[in-house]
Design a protein around this motif. Structure first.
Motif, PDB file in Angstrom:
ATOM      1  N   GLU A 139      -1.479 -26.789  14.215  1.00 19.55           N
ATOM      2  CA  GLU A 139      -0.201 -26.905  13.549  1.00 19.55           C
ATOM      3  C   GLU A 139      -0.299 -27.889  12.391  1.00 19.55           C
ATOM      4  OE1 GLU A 139       2.889 -27.857  16.270  1.00 19.55           O
ATOM      5  OE2 GLU A 139       2.544 -26.113  17.551  1.00 19.55           O
ATOM      6  N   THR A 140       0.615 -27.770  11.455  1.00 19.96           N
ATOM      7  CA  THR A 140       0.633 -28.679  10.311  1.00 19.96           C
ATOM      8  C   THR A 140       0.822 -30.120  10.784  1.00 19.96           C
ATOM      9  OG1 THR A 140       1.562 -26.957   8.888  1.00 19.96           O
ATOM     10  CG2 THR A 140       1.792 -29.232   8.140  1.00 19.96           C
ATOM     11  N   CYS A 141      -0.016 -30.999  10.283  1.00 21.65           N
ATOM     12  CA  CYS A 141       0.066 -32.414  10.651  1.00 21.65           C
ATOM     13  C   CYS A 141       1.401 -32.979  10.158  1.00 21.65           C
ATOM     14  CB  CYS A 141      -1.109 -33.175  10.026  1.00 21.65           C
ATOM     15  SG  CYS A 141      -1.051 -34.965  10.316  1.00 21.65           S
ATOM     16  N   GLU A 142       2.156 -33.569  11.068  1.00 18.03           N
ATOM     17  CA  GLU A 142       3.463 -34.110  10.705  1.00 18.03           C
ATOM     18  C   GLU A 142       3.344 -35.417   9.922  1.00 18.03           C
ATOM     19  OE1 GLU A 142       5.631 -34.486  14.316  1.00 18.03           O
ATOM     20  OE2 GLU A 142       5.855 -32.306  14.622  1.00 18.03           O
ATOM     21  N   THR A 143       2.231 -36.128  10.117  1.00 19.11           N
ATOM     22  CA  THR A 143       2.071 -37.415   9.438  1.00 19.11           C
ATOM     23  C   THR A 143       1.919 -37.241   7.931  1.00 19.11           C
ATOM     24  OG1 THR A 143       0.990 -38.320  11.413  1.00 19.11           O
ATOM     25  CG2 THR A 143       0.698 -39.531   9.349  1.00 19.11           C
ATOM     26  N   CYS A 144       1.078 -36.287   7.528  1.00 20.31           N
ATOM     27  CA  CYS A 144       0.805 -36.089   6.100  1.00 20.31           C
ATOM     28  C   CYS A 144       1.440 -34.822   5.562  1.00 20.31           C
ATOM     29  CB  CYS A 144      -0.703 -36.069   5.838  1.00 20.31           C
ATOM     30  SG  CYS A 144      -1.553 -34.673   6.616  1.00 20.31           S
ATOM     31  N   THR A 145       2.198 -34.120   6.410  1.00 22.84           N
ATOM     32  CA  THR A 145       2.837 -32.834   6.065  1.00 22.84           C
ATOM     33  C   THR A 145       1.837 -31.820   5.529  1.00 22.84           C
ATOM     34  OG1 THR A 145       3.448 -33.536   3.815  1.00 22.84           O
ATOM     35  CG2 THR A 145       5.035 -33.965   5.584  1.00 22.84           C
ATOM     36  N   GLY A 146       0.609 -31.905   6.025  1.00 19.85           N
ATOM     37  CA  GLY A 146      -0.394 -30.898   5.687  1.00 19.85           C
ATOM     38  C   GLY A 146      -1.264 -31.210   4.495  1.00 19.85           C
ATOM     39  N   SER A 147      -1.037 -32.326   3.814  1.00 18.48           N
ATOM     40  CA  SER A 147      -1.847 -32.624   2.624  1.00 18.48           C
ATOM     41  C   SER A 147      -3.224 -33.152   2.984  1.00 18.48           C
ATOM     42  CB  SER A 147      -1.121 -33.650   1.741  1.00 18.48           C
ATOM     43  OG  SER A 147      -1.111 -34.939   2.357  1.00 18.48           O
ATOM     44  N   GLY A 148      -3.356 -33.746   4.152  1.00 16.27           N
ATOM     45  CA  GLY A 148      -4.619 -34.341   4.561  1.00 16.27           C
ATOM     46  C   GLY A 148      -4.818 -35.759   4.051  1.00 16.27           C
ATOM     47  N   ALA A 149      -3.914 -36.208   3.183  1.00 16.17           N
ATOM     48  CA  ALA A 149      -4.045 -37.535   2.585  1.00 16.17           C
ATOM     49  C   ALA A 149      -3.176 -38.552   3.324  1.00 16.17           C
ATOM     50  CB  ALA A 149      -3.665 -37.480   1.114  1.00 16.17           C
ATOM     51  N   GLU A 196      -8.281 -41.143   0.430  1.00 18.09           N
ATOM     52  CA  GLU A 196      -7.783 -41.845   1.614  1.00 18.09           C
ATOM     53  C   GLU A 196      -7.226 -40.797   2.583  1.00 18.09           C
ATOM     54  OE1 GLU A 196      -5.842 -45.822   1.068  1.00 18.09           O
ATOM     55  OE2 GLU A 196      -5.531 -45.032  -0.961  1.00 18.09           O
ATOM     56  N   LYS A 197      -7.975 -40.525   3.643  1.00 16.84           N
ATOM     57  CA  LYS A 197      -7.599 -39.466   4.571  1.00 16.84           C
ATOM     58  C   LYS A 197      -6.525 -39.912   5.557  1.00 16.84           C
ATOM     59  CE  LYS A 197     -12.066 -37.111   4.409  1.00 16.84           C
ATOM     60  NZ  LYS A 197     -13.217 -36.613   5.184  1.00 16.84           N
ATOM     61  N   CYS A 198      -5.709 -38.956   5.946  1.00 12.85           N
ATOM     62  CA  CYS A 198      -4.697 -39.195   6.976  1.00 12.85           C
ATOM     63  C   CYS A 198      -5.404 -39.521   8.291  1.00 12.85           C
ATOM     64  CB  CYS A 198      -3.832 -37.951   7.141  1.00 12.85           C
ATOM     65  SG  CYS A 198      -2.716 -37.992   8.553  1.00 12.85           S
ATOM     66  N   ALA A 204      -7.781 -33.106   7.620  1.00 16.62           N
ATOM     67  CA  ALA A 204      -7.753 -31.650   7.802  1.00 16.62           C
ATOM     68  C   ALA A 204      -6.396 -31.049   7.454  1.00 16.62           C
ATOM     69  CB  ALA A 204      -8.117 -31.296   9.240  1.00 16.62           C
ATOM     70  N   GLY A 205      -5.342 -31.840   7.540  1.00 17.76           N
ATOM     71  CA  GLY A 205      -4.002 -31.327   7.273  1.00 17.76           C
ATOM     72  C   GLY A 205      -3.399 -30.598   8.459  1.00 17.76           C
ATOM     73  N   LYS A 206      -4.198 -30.391   9.519  1.00 12.69           N
ATOM     74  CA  LYS A 206      -3.718 -29.695  10.712  1.00 12.69           C
ATOM     75  C   LYS A 206      -4.226 -30.414  11.959  1.00 12.69           C
ATOM     76  CE  LYS A 206      -5.447 -25.685   9.423  1.00 12.69           C
ATOM     77  NZ  LYS A 206      -5.760 -24.240   9.423  1.00 12.69           N
ATOM     78  N   VAL A 207      -3.475 -30.292  13.033  1.00 18.59           N
ATOM     79  CA  VAL A 207      -3.863 -30.896  14.313  1.00 18.59           C
ATOM     80  C   VAL A 207      -3.750 -29.843  15.407  1.00 18.59           C
ATOM     81  CG1 VAL A 207      -3.224 -33.252  13.691  1.00 18.59           C
ATOM     82  CG2 VAL A 207      -1.490 -31.720  14.644  1.00 18.59           C
ATOM     83  N   LYS A 208      -4.559 -29.984  16.444  1.00 22.31           N
ATOM     84  CA  LYS A 208      -4.537 -29.045  17.569  1.00 22.31           C
ATOM     85  C   LYS A 208      -3.455 -29.460  18.564  1.00 22.31           C
ATOM     86  CE  LYS A 208      -9.273 -27.309  17.421  1.00 22.31           C
ATOM     87  NZ  LYS A 208      -8.828 -25.933  17.131  1.00 22.31           N
ATOM     88  N   LYS A 209      -2.640 -28.485  18.949  1.00 24.46           N
ATOM     89  CA  LYS A 209      -1.583 -28.729  19.934  1.00 24.46           C
ATOM     90  C   LYS A 209      -1.476 -27.529  20.865  1.00 24.46           C
ATOM     91  CE  LYS A 209       1.471 -31.858  17.338  1.00 24.46           C
ATOM     92  NZ  LYS A 209       2.863 -32.090  16.878  1.00 24.46           N
ATOM     93  N   ARG A 210      -0.763 -27.747  21.973  1.00 27.45           N
ATOM     94  CA  ARG A 210      -0.452 -26.650  22.879  1.00 27.45           C
ATOM     95  C   ARG A 210       1.011 -26.306  22.697  1.00 27.45           C
ATOM     96  NH1 ARG A 210      -4.675 -25.547  26.049  1.00 27.45           N
ATOM     97  NH2 ARG A 210      -3.444 -24.121  27.315  1.00 27.45           N
ATOM     98  N   LYS A 211       1.251 -25.050  22.388  1.00 26.23           N
ATOM     99  CA  LYS A 211       2.589 -24.585  22.045  1.00 26.23           C
ATOM    100  C   LYS A 211       3.122 -23.673  23.144  1.00 26.23           C
ATOM    101  CE  LYS A 211       6.084 -23.436  19.251  1.00 26.23           C
ATOM    102  NZ  LYS A 211       7.112 -24.371  18.755  1.00 26.23           N
TER     103      LYS A 211
END
Length: 371
Positions: A139-149, A196-198, A204-211
């Motif tokens: 899923e889209t990383c909530e911290t960086c909103t998918g930018s990876g930065a 400067e990476k997130c 990566a801009g994405k994280v693994k989750k269980r949905k």
């Protein structure tokens, strides 16, 4: 050395269509092109294939070749080894480099689809069910909103490829200049550099989750069919939409019922007396017990049909039937009284009975089986 026949070179016959000639040429050009085949002799074979195509793809040259063969003074390589103008270079470029079109690596892209196999009990597939499933996905990383930065920063455009994610490398070959398009080694095709990476997604801009996904299984779904759950696949890239989730159905077999399309089949045992004299018996159905009348003289293999007692069509096209096949059971052990009665029955039927003959009971068994 004499030249090979052009039709032989391309592996087509003289009546081949223009499309067949072109298709064969592209296949062979792909195989022997020096940029992908470094084996000895590949370059010469490529030249031979190109020469044959130059001739057979041109109506006038082809007509001359069909009439005069290689002896025609007008036949030749069509402008020399370095001249690709009008002789298929565009086709080769399309094959290896995607027609020269550049895809923006930063453009929104839909996420990947996912597949999930769901196992159902037989009656669950017949009547349907509501259930929740848990799937692992990105899923889209909530911290960086998918930018990876890192929050507060943003990625920089790659200075090496200018944000295209690709580099054009020119090479000189015996038949002209060829441009190879390769993935940029600095940004690895992303078109941007994250200084400067997130910390959450490590750039990566994405994280693994269980949905958890709620699924409505429709009544009548069958083994091997699949359901599409839009938007429940992997997260998209650069703001693109998520992919879809495809649920493949696996149905466990039932110990009594067998599905045949929307019909349900089953087999019911009958005793010899029930088959001979007739009876009213109870038969299990998908919705409980039902009674059917078995007429006298019923033989093994006879079928009875219960209308609309099968499976509801998953697309709403009616309901199947339940088909009951009967099988007359041969008794394994007989009492003396039963043997005597069977002997009388055989005599009344006009059969000669030798009570010491082993063939007698085999004959009775065959009769039970309806043979």
């Amino acid at each position: 050395m004499s030249k090979r026949d052009y039709y032989e070179v391309l592996g087509v016959d003289q009546n081949a269509s223009d499309d067949e000639i072109k298709k064969s040429y592209r296949k062979l050009a792909r195989k022997y092109h020096p940029d992908v085949n470094s084996e000895d002799g590949a370059e010469e074979k490529f030249k031979e294939v190109k020469e044959a195509y130059d001739t057979l793809s041109d109506p006038q040259k082809k007509a001359n070749y069909d009439q005069f063969g290689h002896a025609d003074p007008n036949q030749g390589f069509g402008g020399g080894a370095g001249d690709f103008g009008g002789s298929g270079f565009g086709d080769i470029f399309d094959m290896f480099f995607g027609g020269g079109a550049r895809r923006d690596p930063n453009a929104p892209r839909q996420g990947a689809d996912l597949q999930y196999t769901m196992t159902l009990e037989f009656k669950e597939s017949v009547f349907g069910k509501d259930t929740d499933i848990e799937i692992p996905r990105e899923e889209t990383c909530e911290t960086c909103t998918g930018s990876g930065a890192k929050p507060g920063t943003s990625p920089d455009t790659c200075g090496r490829c200018g944000g295209s994610g690709q580099l054009n490398i020119e090479q000189s070959t015996p038949f002209g200049r060829v441009v190879n398009r390769r993935v940029c080694d600095q940004c690895e095709g992303a078109g941007k550099i994250i200084k400067e990476k997130c910390k959450t997604c490590q750039g990566a801009g994405k994280v693994k989750k269980r949905k958890t996904v709620h699924v409505n299984i429709p009544a009548g779904i069958d083994h091997g069919q699949q359901m599409r759950q839009p938007g429940h696949g992997e997260a998209g890239l650069n703001g693109g939409p998520p992919g879809d989730l495809f649920i493949v159905i696996n149905v466990k077999p039932h110990e009594f019922f067998e599905r045949d399309g929307d019909d349900i089949r089953c087999e019911m045992p009958l005793t010899f007396s029930q088959a001979a004299l007739g009876d009213e018996i109870e038969v299990p159905s998908l919705e409980g017990k039902v009674k059917i009348k078995v007429p006298a003289g019923t033989q093994t293999g006879r079928s009875f049909r219960l209308r609309s007692k099968g499976v509801s069509n998953v697309h709403g096209r009616g309901t199947g039937d339940q088909i009951i096949s009967v099988r007359v059971i041969t008794p394994k052990k007989l009492s003396d009284r039963q043997k005597e009665l069977l002997k009388e029955f055989a005599e009344e039927s006009g059969e000669e009975v030798d009570e010491h003959s082993s063939n007698f009971f085999e004959k009775v068994k065959r009769a039970f089986r309806g043979e």
